[in-house]
Design an enzyme around this catalytic site. Structure first.
Site, mmCIF file in Angstrom:
data_model
loop_
_atom_site.group_PDB
_atom_site.id
_atom_site.type_symbol
_atom_site.label_atom_id
_atom_site.label_comp_id
_atom_site.label_asym_id
_atom_site.label_seq_id
_atom_site.Cartn_x
_atom_site.Cartn_y
_atom_site.Cartn_z
ATOM 1 N N ARG A 232 16.560 62.511 11.206
ATOM 2 C CA ARG A 232 17.054 63.225 12.363
ATOM 3 C C ARG A 232 15.613 63.022 13.307
ATOM 4 O O ARG A 232 14.753 63.185 12.776
ATOM 5 C CB ARG A 232 17.497 64.608 12.141
ATOM 6 C CG ARG A 232 18.793 64.751 11.421
ATOM 7 C CD ARG A 232 19.926 64.265 12.262
ATOM 8 N NE ARG A 232 21.190 64.589 11.765
ATOM 9 C CZ ARG A 232 21.872 63.275 11.045
ATOM 10 N NH1 ARG A 232 21.301 62.131 10.735
ATOM 11 N NH2 ARG A 232 23.042 63.853 10.326
ATOM 12 N N GLU A 261 18.778 61.376 21.486
ATOM 13 C CA GLU A 261 19.526 60.184 21.324
ATOM 14 C C GLU A 261 21.169 60.488 21.641
ATOM 15 O O GLU A 261 21.768 59.280 21.915
ATOM 16 C CB GLU A 261 19.516 59.526 19.657
ATOM 17 C CG GLU A 261 20.429 60.840 18.691
ATOM 18 C CD GLU A 261 20.579 60.241 17.379
ATOM 19 O OE1 GLU A 261 19.591 59.733 16.784
ATOM 20 O OE2 GLU A 261 21.522 60.261 16.631
ATOM 21 N N HIS A 293 20.870 54.877 15.182
ATOM 22 C CA HIS A 293 21.498 55.583 14.265
ATOM 23 C C HIS A 293 22.587 54.750 13.451
ATOM 24 O O HIS A 293 23.805 55.012 13.488
ATOM 25 C CB HIS A 293 22.220 56.629 14.954
ATOM 26 C CG HIS A 293 22.326 57.867 13.975
ATOM 27 N ND1 HIS A 293 22.023 59.163 14.370
ATOM 28 C CD2 HIS A 293 22.633 58.188 12.478
ATOM 29 C CE1 HIS A 293 22.177 60.117 13.264
ATOM 30 N NE2 HIS A 293 22.496 59.370 12.359
HETATM 31 P P1 NAI Z 1 19.992 65.367 0.294
HETATM 32 O O1 NAI Z 1 20.485 66.772 0.724
HETATM 33 O O2 NAI Z 1 20.339 64.745 -0.953
HETATM 34 O O3 NAI Z 1 18.268 65.301 0.382
HETATM 35 C C1 NAI Z 1 17.737 65.830 1.247
HETATM 36 C C2 NAI Z 1 16.271 66.341 0.604
HETATM 37 O O4 NAI Z 1 15.662 67.186 1.588
HETATM 38 C C3 NAI Z 1 16.480 67.521 -0.580
HETATM 39 O O5 NAI Z 1 15.941 67.095 -1.805
HETATM 40 C C4 NAI Z 1 15.795 68.735 0.027
HETATM 41 O O6 NAI Z 1 15.092 69.639 -0.940
HETATM 42 C C5 NAI Z 1 14.617 68.222 0.871
HETATM 43 N N1 NAI Z 1 14.026 69.175 2.086
HETATM 44 C C6 NAI Z 1 14.593 70.168 2.216
HETATM 45 N N2 NAI Z 1 13.970 70.665 3.209
HETATM 46 C C7 NAI Z 1 12.787 69.890 3.140
HETATM 47 C C8 NAI Z 1 11.272 70.094 4.046
HETATM 48 N N3 NAI Z 1 11.256 71.138 4.870
HETATM 49 N N4 NAI Z 1 10.668 69.079 3.670
HETATM 50 C C9 NAI Z 1 10.765 68.028 2.755
HETATM 51 N N5 NAI Z 1 11.801 67.919 2.313
HETATM 52 C C10 NAI Z 1 13.038 68.875 2.232
HETATM 53 O O7 NAI Z 1 20.069 64.380 1.700
HETATM 54 P P2 NAI Z 1 20.367 62.945 1.846
HETATM 55 O O8 NAI Z 1 21.650 62.581 1.370
HETATM 56 O O9 NAI Z 1 18.988 62.407 0.999
HETATM 57 O O10 NAI Z 1 19.923 62.320 3.273
HETATM 58 C C11 NAI Z 1 18.821 62.648 3.967
HETATM 59 C C12 NAI Z 1 18.912 62.654 5.306
HETATM 60 O O11 NAI Z 1 19.167 61.679 6.173
HETATM 61 C C13 NAI Z 1 19.904 63.791 5.976
HETATM 62 O O12 NAI Z 1 19.401 65.001 5.891
HETATM 63 C C14 NAI Z 1 20.461 63.088 7.326
HETATM 64 O O13 NAI Z 1 19.653 63.812 8.236
HETATM 65 C C15 NAI Z 1 19.929 61.696 7.270
HETATM 66 N N6 NAI Z 1 20.911 60.508 7.054
HETATM 67 C C16 NAI Z 1 20.819 59.870 8.145
HETATM 68 C C17 NAI Z 1 21.635 58.785 8.415
HETATM 69 C C18 NAI Z 1 21.874 57.575 9.155
HETATM 70 O O14 NAI Z 1 22.729 56.920 9.602
HETATM 71 N N7 NAI Z 1 20.685 57.409 9.880
HETATM 72 C C19 NAI Z 1 23.054 58.761 7.330
HETATM 73 C C20 NAI Z 1 22.957 59.810 6.508
HETATM 74 C C21 NAI Z 1 22.085 60.761 6.247
#
Ligand code: NAI
Length: 334
Positions: A232, A261, A293
């Site tokens: 994000r 964005e 994105h």
């Molecule tokens: P997920 O929920 O599986 O993993 C997120 C991880 O971040 C978790 O392990 C959590 O413990 C950790 N986390 C939480 N707070 C944190 C902090 N303060 N510092 C470091 N780590 C922290 O999510 P996933 O599926 O891996 O997605 C990650 C990110 O990717 C999403 O949050 C979303 O914003 C982004 N995303 C972007 C897309 C795109 O098209 N650019 C598409 C899908 C997701």
């Protein structure tokens, strides 16, 4: 057939939803408009809306939707930082999402940004099309042997970490909820920031992670650090990023997301004056690569998004529990 207003539709959404909606008992009303207070009225007579990352699901939009009879919001994305969950609860609107559709899509896009920047293939592409076969200024950097900092080791971060390890990088990870046994070193965030040659962000946007890469954090980074953000935009202070790109502290930045964005991403604004000077200046740098994105945008992910979204709505209309429901008890967005 239950009627759902499908906001912000794109040509690439429709084939998958057209195929799956009838089987789920859904009638979809496709709308090109973004959802917000002024467009909520388009959902009048619909029991649900289907929305995406840059739709505005703040309190005012939700209040109006509930007045028009909407009882559910089906997000066709994982992130929900654009939804006021407390307001949704107050209005009696239930909210569903697609928690995971293809982590590999996002991780592979992060890797594509990284390798493009470190080997300058984006610049080679434009040069050779102009029949310029000079190699001046195209010296790259290996990933092998470098320290890659992975912030957030959830579904996407773990895959990205595995990919760069496959290239011979040393992974340093930070996550408040570590995956012990994943085979890489967990360190504090400040240590990751100081020690990494590459920093890739894979964590949610929450009040705690807002501007996680702040001006102060940039001071701590290695000279020439490569930043990748597919999570994000507001995880990075964009003004500070621009200053550090200009000073040379940041060697390259690959951004699939950007703080502001919502005004431009997903739109063709090529014939308009763009007022965001920070974005204008970032785009003008040869070592900054911005994608709109699109990390999620693969056939596999689109199919999975449509499958889970239509199933969320089918369950809702059938009165069944919806596993992917989110409520105001959730942290403020991912
Ligand atoms: P997920 O929920 O599986 O993993 C997120 C991880 O971040 C978790 O392990 C959590 O413990 C950790 N986390 C939480 N707070 C944190 C902090 N303060 N510092 C470091 N780590 C922290 O999510 P996933 O599926 O891996 O997605 C990650 C990110 O990717 C999403 O949050 C979303 O914003 C982004 N995303 C972007 C897309 C795109 O098209 N650019 C598409 C899908 C997701």
């Amino acid at each position: 057939m239950e009627k759902t207003a499908f906001f912000d539709v794109r040509s690439y959404d429709r084939p998958w939803f057209d195929e799956l909606a009838p089987g789920a008992g859904l009638e979809l009303m496709y709308l090109e408009n973004r959802l917000g207070p002024d467009t909520a009225i388009l959902a009048r007579d619909c029991a649900a809306v289907c929305a995406f990352v840059n739709d505005d699901l703040g309190a005012e939009t939700l209040r109006r939707l509930s007045e028009y009879g909407v009882r559910a919001v089906a997000l066709r994305c994982a992130g929900y930082n654009n939804v006021d969950l407390a307001a949704a609860e107050q209005c009696g609107i239930r909210v569903f999402r697609v928690p995971s559709y293809s982590p590999a899509s996002v991780a592979e896009h992060a890797l594509a940004l990284l390798l493009t920047l470190t080997r300058q293939t984006h610049r080679a592409f434009t040069r050779t099309r102009e029949r310029n076969f000079s190699l001046e200024g195209l010296v790259g950097t290996n990933i092998e042997g470098k320290s890659v900092g992975v912030v957030g080791t959830g579904r996407v971060g773990l895959r990205f970490a595995a990919m760069v390890r496959g290239l011979g990088a040393r992974v340093l990870a930070y996550d408040p909820d570590p995956q012990w046994g994943a085979g890489f070193e967990y360190v504090r965030l400040d240590e990751l920031i100081c020690r990494s040659d590459v920093i890739s962000l894979h964590c949610p946007l929450t009040p705690r992670t807002y501007h996680m890469l702040s001006r102060a954090a940039f001071h701590q980074m290695r000279d020439g650090v490569v930043l990748i953000n597919t999570s994000r935009g507001a995880l990075i202070d964009s003004e500070a990023l621009l200053d550090n790109v200009k000073s040379g502290k940041v060697g390259a930045a690959g951004l699939d997301v950007y703080e502001e964005e919502a005004d431009v991403f997903y739109e063709d604004v090529s014939s308009k004056v763009m007022r965001d000077d920070t974005l204008n200046l970032l785009l003008s740098q040869p070592n900054v690569l911005v994608t709109s994105h699109q990390a999620f945008l693969t056939r596999e992910a689109l199919r999975a998004i449509a499958e889970v979204t239509t199933d969320n709505l089918r369950r809702f209309f059938a009165g069944e529990p919806v596993e992917n429901e989110i409520g105001s008890f959730e942290p403020a967005g991912v």
